[in-house]
Design an enzyme around this catalytic site. Structure first.
Site, PDB file in Angstrom:
ATOM      1  N   ASN A 246      -7.773  -8.941   1.984  1.00 35.01           N
ATOM      2  CA  ASN A 246      -7.235  -7.579   2.041  1.00 35.01           C
ATOM      3  C   ASN A 246      -8.330  -6.562   2.336  1.00 35.01           C
ATOM      4  OD1 ASN A 246      -4.713  -8.545   1.374  1.00 35.01           O
ATOM      5  ND2 ASN A 246      -4.748  -7.826  -0.744  1.00 35.01           N
TER       6      ASN A 246
ATOM      7  N   ARG B 189      -0.279  -5.670  14.710  1.00 35.21           N
ATOM      8  CA  ARG B 189      -1.722  -5.845  14.560  1.00 35.21           C
ATOM      9  C   ARG B 189      -2.098  -7.223  14.023  1.00 35.21           C
ATOM     10  NH1 ARG B 189      -5.582  -1.747  14.323  1.00 35.21           N
ATOM     11  NH2 ARG B 189      -4.032  -0.201  13.649  1.00 35.21           N
TER      12      ARG B 189
ATOM     13  N   HIS C 299       9.556  -2.387  14.430  1.00 38.12           N
ATOM     14  CA  HIS C 299       9.316  -3.055  13.153  1.00 38.12           C
ATOM     15  C   HIS C 299      10.629  -3.491  12.501  1.00 38.12           C
ATOM     16  CE1 HIS C 299       7.832  -3.103   8.830  1.00 38.12           C
ATOM     17  NE2 HIS C 299       6.959  -3.877   9.438  1.00 38.12           N
TER      18      HIS C 299
ATOM     19  N   ARG D 250       4.741  -1.094  -4.504  1.00 38.12           N
ATOM     20  CA  ARG D 250       3.763  -2.155  -4.741  1.00 38.12           C
ATOM     21  C   ARG D 250       2.341  -1.721  -4.409  1.00 38.12           C
ATOM     22  NH1 ARG D 250       4.045  -5.709  -0.252  1.00 38.12           N
ATOM     23  NH2 ARG D 250       2.127  -4.743   0.440  1.00 38.12           N
TER      24      ARG D 250
ATOM     25  N   HIS E 171       7.947  -7.362  -1.101  1.00 40.40           N
ATOM     26  CA  HIS E 171       8.011  -6.848   0.266  1.00 40.40           C
ATOM     27  C   HIS E 171       9.356  -6.211   0.599  1.00 40.40           C
ATOM     28  CE1 HIS E 171       7.802  -7.284   4.791  1.00 40.40           C
ATOM     29  NE2 HIS E 171       6.590  -6.816   4.533  1.00 40.40           N
TER      30      HIS E 171
END
Length: 675
Positions: A59, A393, A423, A553, A576
């Site tokens: 991350n 990306r 998206h 989150r 998610h």
């Protein structure tokens, strides 16, 4: 109202936050600390704690490459605070590693240096080095005639100075990504960089090694697509990937064992300011712990579970027949993602299916079952159109490689729009039934990726509601270039045209209910919230008496106030799913979406927001929200200063969902009735 979607930007006013507003990048760094907490939580199995450590490293690498690199170019960003947060994170990662290393040793696995091996172990390692490692090492002399080797971002490298006569030369040895970064000899684990340093003499025969160390470079990945219309979009994206591969280093991590003089040479060679160098690293790269398991999985890992299979419960394999009777809402990974795969596979072989239209943002591979099903459908003569977002990306190259495979199979391939990332996740199947055309739809909060669906929590929604299907077809036709945007669709809202406005209208409606003395509630579950207009509107709602409950989150720029509650859930699964709820004076409304409340999602991406109406689906969403609210095991609550504190209770939402998925309960009832 007709609009040009490709150049459309939502016309929202520039607003300053009316309440406290946390910087996006600083908020993300705090999120990564919550992930690191999981690596320190002794209630989590040890193998999983090592994975959490690896995840925080991965991350942080991406954050430095994209967000920090971008911040360096933005005068409005608090670069010094962000940089301090990055270096604090690196120190915390090592402290966590040290603790985990001790626990591994207590459980029979020792991470050690080569010097700690006995004679027999050393001989075994020496043979392994010559056979498996040496052939993949290439020392590269750095001098006036040689350019720097083209490292990939985050690559581990050995740096050496060697003497030839009176001349000292700098040599870099990139560690090939095909090499295992941890070498296991019996119960001992040695990092590959330590092994290479030990046997450097075999790389530099008859040379005097003056100094050595190791480092890794993180490159600037904030390169954006060139909008030169004289070249095709696909060609420009290939150029963009090449530019990113060749981008300048933005951050340098050097081992503390590397001599100071050599550290200064590296700083000069890579032209990196001393502020952007971290030279206290005792281990460079924790991502190696993401994939390699060091202890027996049955004892030191999360207990595996079998997800519920919707078709098994219904005792049928025709999803189309089921959808004629009711909508299906699934909560992954507790409900198997196989249902999504089978929906597309069934459409591929069903002789009554005429066409399939689908968006793809990230897939598991070129040979994913979904990609193969779409190819099969086209080969069987169905009209198949796939919109591939080549601007996703770090997945651009994979998505570009999909194009040739799909086209060879006869699939019509459409690229994402020039200025907007697509998206939104949707699959539309058109089927002929009794002389009529019927539309079946799947809308998801997550990608069409069967692998990540095992680790990410997401919602899948299937429906045969024709108005929903018609709206989705209209949106898809906009994206494929066959239609123009329309703000007046009946059932589906989409960014950047109507999604923001719909949410603002719903929030305003809750404010009016509160003003009229009615109970007013808003619930938002998402990954991130940073958009200033949405935050100001939520502050306003809370100040007017609306109860606002937010589970974010990751990034969260809003802070709690009276009537406004904020928490983050970080645990076994990556949260998610995006769920939006409005009380609406008792006539409750539930929505799922691909969109977070980031300005990019609302204004610079194509996103989908859909209301869930089916009674059983609404009932399940209501239960999901209730369980998320009840969670204490994985929850971190934000205080009014923007700081998080773990609740520390016993109720674990992830385990509850594993034990209590609706289809498992139905199976229990069926078995009980059969008895």
């Amino acid at each position: 109202m007709k609009l040009d979607l490709d150049s459309y930007t939502a016309k929202t006013k520039e607003q300053k936050p009316k309440g406290k507003f946390i910087n996006r990048e600083l908020s993300w760094l705090e999120f990564n600390k919550r992930v690191l907490y999981c690596a320190n939580n002794k209630e989590v199995p040890l193998n999983e704690r090592l994975k959490f450590l690896g995840i925080t490293c991965n991350n942080l690498d991406e954050f430095i490459a994209v967000r920090y690199a971008g911040a360096l170019q933005d005068k409005n960003e608090p670069v010094k605070k962000i940089l301090r947060g990055i270096k604090d994170s690196l120190r915390l990662q090592y402290a966590t590693y040290s603790s985990l290393k001790e626990e591994l040793k207590k459980n029979g696995v020792e991470i050690c240096r080569v010097k700690n091996l006995n004679k027999k172990e050393y001989e075994k390692l020496s043979v392994f080095f010559r056979r498996e490692i040496f052939p993949l090492l290439t020392p590269i002399f750095i001098g006036a005639t040689n350019e720097l080797p083209n490292f990939y971002s985050g690559q581990n490298c050995i740096v050496v100075t060697v003497k030839q006569g009176n001349v000292e030369n700098l040599v870099i040895v990139p560690i090939d990504r095909n090499l295992n970064e941890m070498i296991i000899i019996g119960k001992k684990v040695i990092m590959i960089e330590d092994v290479i340093l030990q046997f450097l003499g075999e790389l530099f025969i008859n040379k005097e090694i003056v100094s050595s160390g190791y480092f890794r470079v993180i490159k600037d990945a904030s390169v954006i697509l060139d909008h030169d219309q004289s070249k095709f979009l696909l060609d420009r994206m290939i150029d963009t990937i090449e530019k990113r591969d060749m981008a300048n280093p933005v951050f340098l991590i050097i081992s503390e064992d590397t001599p100071k003089r050599l550290q200064k040479i590296l700083s000069s060679v890579f032209d990196i300011d001393s502020d952007n160098i971290y030279s206290d690293a005792k281990i460079l790269d924790y991502t190696r712990f993401m994939d390699q398991v060091l202890l027996p999985e049955d004892k030191y890992s999360y207990k595996s579970f079998e997800p519920s299979h919707y078709e098994v419960v219904e005792e049928t394999h025709s999803l189309f027949n089921i959808l004629k009777k009711e909508d299906i809402l699934l909560h992954h990974p507790y409900d198997s993602y196989d249902t999504v795969v089978k929906f597309i596979e069934h459409a591929a072989i069903d002789s009554n299916v005429l066409s399939i239209k689908q968006t793809l943002y990230r897939v598991s591979s070129e040979n994913s079952p979904i990609v193969n099903a779409l190819c099969m459908a086209a080969k069987r003569g169905k009209s198949v159109t796939v919109l591939i977002e080549i601007k996703a990306r770090f997945d651009e190259q994979r998505n570009i490689s999909l194009i040739e495979k799909l086209k060879k199979a006869g699939v019509n391939v459409v690229l994402g729009m020039e200025y907007l990332k697509t998206h939104g996740k949707m699959c539309i199947v058109v089927r002929r039934e009794k002389g009529k055309v019927v539309i079946y739809s799947h809308i998801g909060t997550g990608n069409y990726n069967e692998k990540t669906a095992k680790a990410y929590t997401d919602i899948s929604y299937f429906t045969a509601k024709q108005k929903v299907g018609s709206d989705l077809l209209h949106i898809f036709n906009i994206l494929s270039g066959m239609s123009t945007p329309d703000e007046n669709l009946q059932k589906v809202f989409y960014a950047p045209v109507s999604l923001r406005r719909k949410l603002i209208r719903n929030i305003n409606r809750e404010i009016e209910h509160a003003k009229n003395g009615k109970k007013a509630e808003i619930f938002l579950k998402l990954n991130s919230i940073n958009d200033e207009e949405m935050i100001n509107k939520l502050y306003e709602a809370a100040s007017k008496g609306v109860e606002v409950y937010i589970i974010s989150r990751g990034i969260c720029s809003i802070v709690p106030t009276k009537n406004l509650y904020v928490k983050s859930i970080v645990g076994r699964f990556l949260e998610h799913s995006r769920i939006y709820y409005f009380r609406n004076g008792g006539a409750t409304e539930y929505y799922i979406s691909s969109a977070d409340l980031l300005t990019r999602n609302l204004d610079r991406r194509v996103e989908i927001l859909i209301r869930v109406n089916d009674n059983q689906a609404v009932k399940k969403l209501k239960q999901i929200i209730s369980v998320f609210k009840m969670d204490t095991k994985n929850s971190f609550v934000m205080d009014e200063k923007g700081h998080y504190k773990r609740i520390g209770g016993d109720f674990n939402c992830h385990q509850w969902f594993i034990d209590n998925t609706e289809s498992k309960l139905k199976m229990k009832i069926l078995k009980k009735n059969k008895k």
